[in-house]
Design an enzyme around this catalytic site. Structure first.
Site, PDB file in Angstrom:
ATOM      1  N   HIS A  89       0.845  -1.198   0.000  1.00  0.00           N
ATOM      2  CA  HIS A  89       0.000   0.000   0.000  1.00  0.00           C
ATOM      3  C   HIS A  89       0.881   1.250   0.000  1.00  0.00           C
ATOM      4  O   HIS A  89       1.902   1.285   0.692  1.00  0.00           O
ATOM      5  CB  HIS A  89      -0.872   0.043   1.257  1.00  0.00           C
ATOM      6  N   GLU A 126       8.756  -1.158   4.087  1.00  0.00           N
ATOM      7  CA  GLU A 126       9.430   0.135   3.912  1.00  0.00           C
ATOM      8  C   GLU A 126      10.791   0.130   4.612  1.00  0.00           C
ATOM      9  O   GLU A 126      11.782   0.625   4.063  1.00  0.00           O
ATOM     10  CB  GLU A 126       8.540   1.263   4.434  1.00  0.00           C
ATOM     11  N   ASP A 140      27.302   0.497  -4.953  1.00  0.00           N
ATOM     12  CA  ASP A 140      27.457   1.255  -6.188  1.00  0.00           C
ATOM     13  C   ASP A 140      28.586   2.279  -6.085  1.00  0.00           C
ATOM     14  O   ASP A 140      29.346   2.468  -7.029  1.00  0.00           O
ATOM     15  CB  ASP A 140      26.149   1.964  -6.545  1.00  0.00           C
TER      16      ASP A 140
END
Length: 175
Positions: A89, A126, A140
């Site tokens: 959601h 989350e 990265d």
């Protein structure tokens, strides 16, 4: 696919909430659930060489502030979780923190995210997404000097709120 039963349900375990009685994926209806304060904390590790960790700590990585960039990436990721995970959601998060601690013993970085919302559904995804993206951002930013960096141990540490109550990882949970 019509006619498939939710085979995740057993006599001892409930059915998966994202699978309907026909076996189809669905978004859970949370409209009748009360809005409560919900908090989730997740953690992960980025394992690297001592030399690479020193580059990060000294601020000499070629791409810039590794930890600051990873922290912002993690916060942004938590806010965009529903865009990345199909059945999540969209939530109006009230707080997201991402803490990254260099650890010479690993060697590497411990990444921990805490997410808070007042709403009808939890924020575990989350918190886990924030940690995942913060770890990937660290990778990265340092991959040019070390490609063998490992991301390990991504897990939920704690959740509070909602019907299932309080969950806290203990040492026994790791077994």
């Amino acid at each position: 696919m019509a006619g498939k039963k939710n085979k995740s349900a057993t006599k001892d375990a409930p059915a998966l909430t994202h699978i309907d009685s026909s076996g189809e994926a669905r978004m859970v209806d949370v409209s009748q659930k009360p809005a409560t304060e919900r908090i989730a904390v997740a953690e992960g590790l980025v394992i690297m060489s001592k030399a690479t960790l020193e580059l990060i700590v000294s601020g000499n990585a070629k791409k810039g502030d590794v930890l600051g960039t990873a922290r912002i990436a993690g916060i942004m990721a938590a806010k965009r979780t529903s865009d990345l995970i199909p059945l999540c959601h969209p939530l109006a998060l009230s707080k997201v923190t991402v803490d990254i601690e260099p650890d010479k013993k690993l060697p590497g970085c411990r990444v921990r995210a805490s997410v808070k919302v007042s709403g009808p559904t939890g924020v575990e995804m989350e918190a886990l997404t924030a940690v995942s993206i913060a770890c990937l951002t660290i990778y990265d930013m340092i991959k040019a000097v070390e490609r063998g960096v490992r991301i390990e141990g991504l897990h939920l540490v704690e959740k509070k709120g909602g019907k299932s109550g309080h969950y806290l990882v203990t040492d026994n949970d790791a077994d």
